[in-house]
Every structure is written in C-alpha cells, then in structure tokens.
Motif scaffolding. Sequence first.
Motif, mmCIF file in Angstrom:
data_model
loop_
_atom_site.group_PDB
_atom_site.id
_atom_site.type_symbol
_atom_site.label_atom_id
_atom_site.label_comp_id
_atom_site.label_asym_id
_atom_site.label_seq_id
_atom_site.Cartn_x
_atom_site.Cartn_y
_atom_site.Cartn_z
ATOM 1 N N PRO A 36 32.470 49.577 88.525
ATOM 2 C CA PRO A 36 31.740 48.309 88.430
ATOM 3 C C PRO A 36 32.263 47.437 87.280
ATOM 4 N N PRO A 37 31.975 46.122 87.341
ATOM 5 C CA PRO A 37 32.330 45.268 86.206
ATOM 6 C C PRO A 37 31.561 45.715 84.956
ATOM 7 N N CYS A 38 32.077 45.375 83.782
ATOM 8 C CA CYS A 38 31.457 45.894 82.558
ATOM 9 C C CYS A 38 30.103 45.222 82.308
ATOM 10 N N GLU A 39 29.290 45.875 81.505
ATOM 11 C CA GLU A 39 27.909 45.429 81.255
ATOM 12 C C GLU A 39 27.882 44.022 80.645
ATOM 13 N N ALA A 40 28.858 43.702 79.789
ATOM 14 C CA ALA A 40 28.877 42.376 79.153
ATOM 15 C C ALA A 40 28.992 41.267 80.213
ATOM 16 N N VAL A 41 29.679 41.559 81.292
ATOM 17 C CA VAL A 41 29.815 40.567 82.363
ATOM 18 C C VAL A 41 28.478 40.362 83.073
ATOM 19 N N MET A 42 27.801 41.471 83.356
ATOM 20 C CA MET A 42 26.502 41.367 84.027
ATOM 21 C C MET A 42 25.508 40.634 83.120
ATOM 22 N N ALA A 43 25.572 40.917 81.805
ATOM 23 C CA ALA A 43 24.676 40.245 80.852
ATOM 24 C C ALA A 43 24.975 38.749 80.823
ATOM 25 N N ALA A 44 26.252 38.387 80.845
ATOM 26 C CA ALA A 44 26.619 36.960 80.807
ATOM 27 C C ALA A 44 26.052 36.237 82.023
ATOM 28 N N ILE A 45 26.058 36.905 83.179
ATOM 29 C CA ILE A 45 25.512 36.278 84.391
ATOM 30 C C ILE A 45 23.985 36.135 84.262
ATOM 31 N N ARG A 46 23.344 37.208 83.776
ATOM 32 C CA ARG A 46 21.877 37.141 83.614
ATOM 33 C C ARG A 46 21.468 36.078 82.606
ATOM 34 N N ASN A 47 22.330 35.824 81.623
ATOM 35 C CA ASN A 47 21.980 34.871 80.568
ATOM 36 C C ASN A 47 22.232 33.417 80.925
ATOM 37 N N VAL A 48 22.762 33.163 82.101
ATOM 38 C CA VAL A 48 22.971 31.760 82.505
ATOM 39 C C VAL A 48 21.590 31.123 82.693
ATOM 40 N N GLN A 49 21.371 30.025 82.000
ATOM 41 C CA GLN A 49 20.060 29.371 82.012
ATOM 42 C C GLN A 49 19.926 28.438 83.222
ATOM 43 N N ALA A 50 18.676 28.224 83.624
ATOM 44 C CA ALA A 50 18.413 27.334 84.759
ATOM 45 C C ALA A 50 19.084 25.982 84.541
ATOM 46 N N ASP A 51 19.067 25.521 83.297
ATOM 47 C CA ASP A 51 19.634 24.208 83.013
ATOM 48 C C ASP A 51 21.139 24.159 83.286
ATOM 49 N N ILE A 80 44.843 27.032 83.667
ATOM 50 C CA ILE A 80 43.992 26.401 84.679
ATOM 51 C C ILE A 80 43.155 27.478 85.365
ATOM 52 N N ALA A 81 41.844 27.205 85.490
ATOM 53 C CA ALA A 81 40.944 28.145 86.159
ATOM 54 C C ALA A 81 40.806 27.732 87.622
ATOM 55 N N THR A 82 40.762 28.736 88.510
ATOM 56 C CA THR A 82 40.672 28.427 89.947
ATOM 57 C C THR A 82 39.671 29.344 90.646
ATOM 58 N N ASN A 83 39.263 28.911 91.817
ATOM 59 C CA ASN A 83 38.303 29.652 92.622
ATOM 60 C C ASN A 83 39.034 30.823 93.309
ATOM 61 N N GLY A 84 39.238 31.888 92.529
ATOM 62 C CA GLY A 84 40.097 32.981 92.978
ATOM 63 C C GLY A 84 41.553 32.595 92.771
ATOM 64 N N SER A 227 37.279 44.060 88.402
ATOM 65 C CA SER A 227 36.212 44.466 89.342
ATOM 66 C C SER A 227 35.328 43.295 89.749
ATOM 67 N N LEU A 228 35.919 42.101 89.904
ATOM 68 C CA LEU A 228 35.109 40.917 90.198
ATOM 69 C C LEU A 228 35.623 40.156 91.424
ATOM 70 N N ALA A 229 35.987 40.891 92.479
ATOM 71 C CA ALA A 229 36.498 40.218 93.679
ATOM 72 C C ALA A 229 35.436 39.304 94.298
ATOM 73 N N GLY A 230 34.156 39.701 94.140
ATOM 74 C CA GLY A 230 33.082 38.902 94.717
ATOM 75 C C GLY A 230 32.791 37.630 93.945
ATOM 76 N N LEU A 231 33.305 37.533 92.738
ATOM 77 C CA LEU A 231 33.016 36.378 91.873
ATOM 78 C C LEU A 231 33.829 35.153 92.260
ATOM 79 N N ARG A 232 35.055 35.383 92.746
ATOM 80 C CA ARG A 232 36.021 34.342 93.069
ATOM 81 C C ARG A 232 36.440 33.574 91.819
ATOM 82 N N PHE A 233 37.227 34.217 90.999
ATOM 83 C CA PHE A 233 37.744 33.538 89.809
ATOM 84 C C PHE A 233 39.152 34.040 89.514
#
Length: 375
Positions: A36-51, A80-84, A227-233
């Motif tokens: 699985p992706p590392c815990e810091a990645v999952m935390a970063a996703i959980r910490n994204v604010q509604a705003d 340059i960052a891309t969608n996958g 381990s982030l194929a589903g993320l598309r980055f």
Amino acid sequence: MSYERDNIRSLHAYTPGEQPTTGDVIKLNTNENPYPPCEAVMAAIRNVQADALRRYPSPNANQFRETAATIFGLAPTQVIATNGGDELLRLVITVFCNAGAEGDTSRRGIGVTEPTYSLYPVLANIHDTPVKSVPLNSDYSIPDDFADQMIAAGVGLVLIVNPHAPSGHVENAERLADIAAQLQGHAVLLIDEAYVDFAENDALSLLDATRGLDNVILLRTMSKGYSLAGLRFGYGLGHAPLIAALDKARDSYNTDALSQAAATAALENRDEASVTWQAVFDERKRVAEALSDRSFAVLPSQTNFILVTPPSNGPSNAGLSDVTLAADLHQFLKARHIFVRYFDHEGLRDKLRITIGSPKQNDALTDAIDAWLNP
Ligand SMILES: *Cc1c(COP(=O)(O)O)cnc(C)c1O
C-alpha cells in the motif's frame, strides 16, 4: 453517418491489462506495486480541507513542482505535473509532432523502439502523426545506428522506455546521453522512466547543465514505485524551455487538489516507498530463480516485472508450439484467478510478462505453474 476523423475510425485503441472487479484475484498483469501507499500519503489525502476542494487547485501543482525540484536538484521551471505519466506522453506528442502528417515520415512524427510501451503508437495515431519504429537488438539493447535512423526519418520526438518495457532491460545513462546528443537539433528525446524506482541507475544526469543538452525530458510516475496507480499523477523533468512549451498545451487544471497533496507527500516520504522497492528486488530475484529452476527462460530485469518464456517441454503440453504454450499458461493461470500479461504481438507471443507481487502472491504463482507443469 460517422462523424469522427478517419484516423479515429481506423484506430486500434490501447488495450489496458484486465482489471477484474472481484476482489479474490492475484493481479500480476499491470505492474502495480503490491504494497500500500505510505501512511503519510493517506494522511495528506485525509487532511485536504473542504475549502481546498471548493476552490480550483494550483494550475501547475506549484507545491509539488517545488518539492520535486528541490529533491532532484532542478529549478521548478524544469518540472511539469501531469494526470498520470500517460498525460505527459499525450502532451509531448501534441507539442513536438505535426498532426495530420498522413504517413509522411518526413513530417515530424514519433520515433520508437520495437517492442516498446504499446501506448506510444496509439497516441501517435490519435494525433495522426507518423510512427518510425526501429527493432531492438535480440537482448533488447538499442542498436548503434538508432539515432541515425531517427534523424533520417525526420521524427520530431523520440520515445525510449528505460528501464525497458516489456523486457526489463536497462541502458546506462551514457548511452542515452550519446543518443540525446546525436538527436540534438533534430528531435526531442523523452526517456520514459516509469520503472526507474526499481532500477540501479537513472538518467537524471542528462539534465545537468554541464552536458549542454537542450532536448531531454524524463517521465516519472507515482503509479508504480509509489503504489498510487489509482491517483493518476505523473510528472516530467526537463530542459526549462521544453517544459514551458508543454505547460502552454496542457489542460488548465490538469491535476487535482487531492492528487497534488498526495503526490507531494509521496515524494517527501520516498524513503518509505523505497522499503517496498527493496522488497520487490528481493522477490524479483526469488521468483526469477524459481522460474529458472522450472526451465523458464527469464530475462534480467530492473523493473517490477519479469518477461519469461515457458519451457517448450512443459509436460502437460506436448505438441503445443512455444507460442501456444505461453497463451495456454496465461489461460491456465487466469482460470485459477492469477492474472499475468500476454501480448498478442510480434516477438512476444511466446512470452508472459509477470508483475512481481507479494511473497504470498508469488508463492501462489509458482504453485499454479507447478500444477500446469505436472498435471
Ligand atoms: C505505467 C507506465 C507509464 C505511466 O503510467 P501512468 O499510470 O499514466 O502514470 C508510462 N510508461 C510506461 C512504460 C508505463 O509502464
């Protein structure tokens, strides 16, 4: 009445590896990381604010860009960052190749090796730009006259996947630098490093200013090593003017707020991902040895997969040709819910590409292969 352009009507679309929907399968067919992706990645996703979701994201993934630049010793304008990684491939073709060139190879098409990542020619066909392809040597190394052939064909963009898919072969950075130098003034060289995390060396040094190369872009992705194929980055690293040209042609908000946060955390915590790379190296060695012991031909690999040829004396399969043997084993494994990749493609029909899984998955694979060999 069909309304689409002729090249789209005649297009053979990309065939992705099968994505079975039932949970109970062993998926060794699309080179996903088994951990699985590392815990810091999952935390970063959980910490994204509604705003952060209410607003548009940073158009150029600025924070990711700066993080990557610092890590790789580059300027943010070289990232340059891309969608996958796949979006980067589409972008480079849009930006560096002529469209509607109708088979005229003097008109800045793409140049590739044969075999290569099967998406490249599909993207070229969508853009309606010609494809010049040069066969690799039998050990999957790049032939000496490769750059000469590309220049003679007048391509605008050369795509080299290194470490190579589907063989796992790797070319060293100096060989790639020579090719880039030869192509300079003629074509851009994109080195697709989707599997670089599983290799012993990379081509980052081609971006050193001291080399004076103005035509190199490296493709990287979060899909395999992180381990982030589903993320598309994915992302590109390269000479700043090339990156600026790509930046003009991308979608205005091509990566989203969630993926930017996760990808930034993934790079910052790459030491954690590297633990999974080590596990893959160890298992790669173990699976390769197990299959060699069973008389499979196994190519040396610097990726998270191996390309193997089943033994022609497979006891259950007397009378089948090598080609049928690989297809037969593919079906046999599939019936046991183990998915590996079979390519119905010249030069590959006698082979299977097997992603390195977890130790337990790999044991299930070798057990199933034993059942195939000894019915
Ligand atoms: C996986 C892969 C990519 C990029 O995949 P994304 O999931 O779009 O990032 C690019 N090239 C090769 C050869 C690959 O295997």
